[in-house]
Design a protein around this motif. Structure first.
Motif, PDB file in Angstrom:
ATOM      1  N   PHE A  68       0.821  -1.207   0.000  1.00 49.05           N
ATOM      2  CA  PHE A  68       0.000   0.000   0.000  1.00 49.05           C
ATOM      3  C   PHE A  68       0.859   1.263   0.000  1.00 49.05           C
ATOM      4  O   PHE A  68       0.413   2.331  -0.409  1.00 49.05           O
ATOM      5  N   GLY A  69       2.114   1.127   0.442  1.00 51.91           N
ATOM      6  CA  GLY A  69       3.003   2.280   0.443  1.00 51.91           C
ATOM      7  C   GLY A  69       3.230   2.855  -0.933  1.00 51.91           C
ATOM      8  O   GLY A  69       3.510   4.052  -1.080  1.00 51.91           O
ATOM      9  N   VAL A  70       3.125   2.022  -1.978  1.00 51.30           N
ATOM     10  CA  VAL A  70       3.306   2.521  -3.344  1.00 51.30           C
ATOM     11  C   VAL A  70       2.231   3.548  -3.666  1.00 51.30           C
ATOM     12  O   VAL A  70       2.511   4.621  -4.210  1.00 51.30           O
ATOM     13  N   GLN A  71       0.977   3.220  -3.326  1.00 49.88           N
ATOM     14  CA  GLN A  71      -0.124   4.152  -3.573  1.00 49.88           C
ATOM     15  C   GLN A  71      -0.028   5.371  -2.665  1.00 49.88           C
ATOM     16  O   GLN A  71      -0.244   6.508  -3.101  1.00 49.88           O
ATOM     17  N   ALA A  72       0.325   5.148  -1.394  1.00 50.12           N
ATOM     18  CA  ALA A  72       0.354   6.249  -0.429  1.00 50.12           C
ATOM     19  C   ALA A  72       1.443   7.261  -0.742  1.00 50.12           C
ATOM     20  O   ALA A  72       1.250   8.468  -0.559  1.00 50.12           O
ATOM     21  N   PHE A  73       2.607   6.778  -1.217  1.00 51.82           N
ATOM     22  CA  PHE A  73       3.757   7.652  -1.423  1.00 51.82           C
ATOM     23  C   PHE A  73       4.026   7.954  -2.893  1.00 51.82           C
ATOM     24  O   PHE A  73       5.094   8.468  -3.233  1.00 51.82           O
ATOM     25  N   ALA A  74       3.098   7.647  -3.759  1.00 53.48           N
ATOM     26  CA  ALA A  74       3.293   7.912  -5.182  1.00 53.48           C
ATOM     27  C   ALA A  74       3.322   9.411  -5.447  1.00 53.48           C
ATOM     28  O   ALA A  74       2.714  10.211  -4.725  1.00 53.48           O
ATOM     29  N   SER A  75       4.040   9.791  -6.497  1.00 48.65           N
ATOM     30  CA  SER A  75       4.081  11.201  -6.894  1.00 48.65           C
ATOM     31  C   SER A  75       2.674  11.686  -7.220  1.00 48.65           C
ATOM     32  O   SER A  75       1.835  10.937  -7.725  1.00 48.65           O
ATOM     33  N   ARG A  76       2.424  12.984  -6.945  1.00 49.97           N
ATOM     34  CA  ARG A  76       1.088  13.541  -7.177  1.00 49.97           C
ATOM     35  C   ARG A  76       1.200  14.906  -7.838  1.00 49.97           C
ATOM     36  O   ARG A  76       2.175  15.630  -7.642  1.00 49.97           O
ATOM     37  N   ALA A  77       0.185  15.237  -8.574  1.00 53.96           N
ATOM     38  CA  ALA A  77       0.156  16.543  -9.241  1.00 53.96           C
ATOM     39  C   ALA A  77       0.018  17.643  -8.195  1.00 53.96           C
ATOM     40  O   ALA A  77      -0.833  17.574  -7.314  1.00 53.96           O
ATOM     41  N   ASP A  78       0.873  18.652  -8.296  1.00 55.91           N
ATOM     42  CA  ASP A  78       0.746  19.812  -7.408  1.00 55.91           C
ATOM     43  C   ASP A  78       0.718  21.115  -8.202  1.00 55.91           C
ATOM     44  O   ASP A  78       0.889  22.190  -7.635  1.00 55.91           O
ATOM     45  N   VAL A  98      -1.749   7.775   6.799  1.00 55.44           N
ATOM     46  CA  VAL A  98      -1.912   8.853   5.826  1.00 55.44           C
ATOM     47  C   VAL A  98      -3.398   8.970   5.520  1.00 55.44           C
ATOM     48  O   VAL A  98      -4.194   8.103   5.906  1.00 55.44           O
ATOM     49  N   PRO A  99      -3.824  10.038   4.846  1.00 51.51           N
ATOM     50  CA  PRO A  99      -5.261  10.205   4.587  1.00 51.51           C
ATOM     51  C   PRO A  99      -5.909   9.004   3.895  1.00 51.51           C
ATOM     52  O   PRO A  99      -7.087   8.717   4.128  1.00 51.51           O
ATOM     53  N   GLU A 100      -5.151   8.276   3.073  1.00 48.99           N
ATOM     54  CA  GLU A 100      -5.737   7.159   2.329  1.00 48.99           C
ATOM     55  C   GLU A 100      -5.782   5.870   3.135  1.00 48.99           C
ATOM     56  O   GLU A 100      -6.427   4.903   2.734  1.00 48.99           O
ATOM     57  N   GLY A 101      -5.100   5.813   4.266  1.00 52.10           N
ATOM     58  CA  GLY A 101      -5.058   4.602   5.066  1.00 52.10           C
ATOM     59  C   GLY A 101      -3.774   4.527   5.867  1.00 52.10           C
ATOM     60  O   GLY A 101      -3.134   5.541   6.134  1.00 52.10           O
ATOM     61  N   THR A 102      -3.371   3.318   6.235  1.00 53.96           N
ATOM     62  CA  THR A 102      -2.173   3.117   7.038  1.00 53.96           C
ATOM     63  C   THR A 102      -1.181   2.242   6.288  1.00 53.96           C
ATOM     64  O   THR A 102      -1.535   1.162   5.799  1.00 53.96           O
ATOM     65  N   VAL A 103       0.038   2.726   6.195  1.00 52.56           N
ATOM     66  CA  VAL A 103       1.124   1.957   5.571  1.00 52.56           C
ATOM     67  C   VAL A 103       1.775   1.130   6.671  1.00 52.56           C
ATOM     68  O   VAL A 103       2.332   1.673   7.626  1.00 52.56           O
ATOM     69  N   GLY A 104       1.689  -0.180   6.542  1.00 54.12           N
ATOM     70  CA  GLY A 104       2.231  -1.060   7.562  1.00 54.12           C
ATOM     71  C   GLY A 104       3.726  -0.928   7.717  1.00 54.12           C
ATOM     72  O   GLY A 104       4.453  -0.642   6.758  1.00 54.12           O
TER      73      GLY A 104
END
Length: 571
Positions: free
Chosen positions: A236-246, A467-473
């Motif tokens: 899940f860390g891949v989704q949580a820490f993926a680059s995002r548009a800013d 993180v807002p999307e969930g918890t990275v184990g």
């Protein structure tokens, strides 16, 4: 491109520019007292020595051997002084490195490259999230590139050529060490950058690879040698820490302009402004023009640098593309060291180097054309120096006041003295409430729990991140057992079986469970120290060979790196 045999003294304007930028960005905190505590940036007055700093505790070597170096240095330099030296040294080193890399270009061109490399969203966002160690690797990039460029030069083997190459090897060793000893990510970034730029010169490339692996052994060996008490990285860390548009230009536009960090709360407000984002994008387009215009006489080997920049952007983009997310998750979970791919935006650093050099080349080319056609001044080229500031004015004055200095409360020092009196240094200590990051009433920022660095003892802390999307184990099996304990009795059993003898409690509004049988030893408004019931289990790492072996390894690598640098310098 022909290189001068020695540095020309006319580069003093570069130094003034770099010092000016450093003061403009860090001045408020450099001149203040206390500690700049923000995100992962946690310095303490005197960081005690622990096996954790070398990876000898069996954990994931996230800050190895950087914490070991900080621990040793704070025995002679106060922590708040060391922190300011590191922050200022990062900016000064990055600027001086870019000046050296572009030393054959006119001053305005060098200045444009320096400004682009120092004043950008990557630096802003990594400072705001507290990744000071990664920024040490970022600062080493132009030094690494400069050394490899020298090693690539063809020559007749004369004394000047051999002397220049020996200095380049020494410089490369030091730059790779600064990056790798700061953080594993910095070590990978600089080693890969050096290797890509060295391709085509087989012997040089093998030497660069060997040197890169050697200086990074302090964290490579624990990364592969530990694991008995570790869980696989959470996909899940891949989704949580993926680059995002800013920026309004989407994910690709954000990464192209050196932004795109995953943590939205620390994104500079300027990034959402269309005008500021457009200025940043125009600078990138000008940099691309500079690369094309200078392809016959480039600062960096043209095709290699192009591959480096495109490859860096591709790595940063991977986790943010839904169709490729599964591939990245597989690498993160199954490949050794794959967890480094989770925070995608940090791989933008080599692209920032390539683009900054491209902007410098563009300004040099435009200056030459302007002189040839009009024989007039080039004052208008100053706009390329000011454009990075116009695109990101919030970087000034400590990120617009975001960086703030605070003092640790007196009770923290009292509890530390009590723990030293009780000889807690070799004991396991659980930190409650069980949380990775904390808010205190004496600092306005959410920060990584300073307890493991402030107090003696081998701390058992939470390593999962919400993180807002969930918890990275997390990756610690013991932390997972503590996290999953239900009720005081079960928590007491888990801690007792693991050999935990103490509990350090942060006083806060956050709810937590105190294990059954705990007795208070020190209590106050900020902290409390509790003695737990005598454990029935043994500390899993008692008598382990790793602490001594890893400490010896670190010392050997340190001596070997210094020896290599001195050998090539003094030979």
């Amino acid at each position: 491109m022909t290189r001068p045999s020695r540095l020309v003294p006319a580069r003093w304007p570069d130094l003034l520019l770099v010092v000016g930028v450093t003061l403009l960005v860090l001045g408020p905190v450099l001149l203040d007292r206390g500690f700049v505590l923000v995100g992962d940036m946690v310095f303490v007055p005197d960081q005690p020595w622990k096996d954790t700093w070398t990876g000898g505790d069996g954990g994931v070597p996230r800050a190895v051997p950087g914490d070991a170096i900080v621990s040793l240095l704070t025995t002679v330099v106060p922590g708040e002084v060391l922190q300011r030296l590191v922050l200022a040294g990062t900016f000064l080193g990055a600027g001086a490195g870019m000046s050296r890399l572009t030393r054959d270009l006119p001053f305005l061109a060098r200045a444009a490259g320096i400004m682009a490399f120092l004043w950008n969203p990557y630096v802003h966002e990594r400072l705001a999230i507290g990744h000071w160690a990664l920024l040490c690797g970022y600062a080493a990039l132009p030094w690494v590139a400069s050394a490899v460029v020298t090693l690539r030069e063809r020559g007749d083997g004369g004394d000047d050529v051999r002397r220049s190459r020996r200095r380049a090897w020494a410089l490369l060793a030091v730059a790779l060490a600064v990056a790798g000893w700061g953080s594993p990510t910095g070590g990978v970034l600089t080693t890969v950058t050096a290797l890509v730029l060295a391709l085509g010169r087989t012997r040089r490339a093998l030497g660069v690879l060997g040197l890169g692996l050697f200086v990074n052994l302090p964290w490579i060996v624990p990364a592969f040698g530990n694991g008995a008490d570790q869980l696989a990285p959470d996909a899940f860390g891949v989704q949580a820490f993926a680059s995002r548009a800013d920026t309004p230009y989407g994910l690709v536009g954000s990464l192209l302009t050196f932004g795109g960090i995953w943590k939205e709360s620390i994104v500079p407000p300027d990034r959402g402004d269309v005008l500021s984002a457009t200025v940043g994008l125009v600078l990138v387009l000008v940099a691309a023009y500079g690369w094309w215009a200078s392809r016959r006489d480039p600062v960096l080997p043209w095709r290699h640098a192009l591959g480096l920049g495109v490859g860096a952007l591709a790595l940063a983009l991977l986790g943010g593309v839904s169709s490729l997310e599964g591939l990245v998750e597989w690498v993160v979970v199954h490949a050794p060291g794959g967890g480094l791919l989770r925070d995608g935006q940090k791989w933008v650093a080599p692209w920032a180097l390539v683009a900054s050099v491209g902007l410098a080349a563009a300004v040099a080319h435009l200056r030459e054309r302007s002189v040839r056609r009009t024989q007039s001044g080039q004052a208008w080229l100053v706009c390329f120096l000011l454009a990075p500031v116009a695109a990101l004015p919030s970087l000034a004055l400590g990120l617009g006041g975001f960086l703030h200095s605070d003092e640790f409360p007196d009770q923290w020092h009292d509890v530390r003295a009590e723990m030293e009196r009780l000889a807690v240094a070799d004991d396991l200590v659980v930190v409650l409430p069980f949380s990775t990051y904390r808010r205190f009433d004496w600092t306005p920022r959410t920060i990584l729990d300073p307890a493991p660095r402030f107090f003696p003892g081998r701390m058992v802390t939470e390593d999962a991140l919400t993180v807002p999307e969930g918890t990275v184990g997390g990756e610690s099996a013991l932390a997972a057992r503590v996290r999953g304990a239900e009720g005081a009795d079960e928590l007491a059993t888990v801690l007792s079986e693991a050999g935990v003898r103490w509990a350090l409690v942060h006083r806060s509004s956050e709810e937590f469970t105190l294990p059954t049988g705990a007795r208070v030893v020190e209590d106050g408004e900020q902290l409390a120290l509790w003695r737990l019931v005598d454990p029935v289990g043994e500390d899993a790492w008692t008598g382990e060979w790793r602490p001594v072996a890893y400490a010896v390894l670190d010392l050997l690598v340190l001596c070997g790196t210094v020896g290599v640098a001195l050998r090539f310098t003094l030979r």
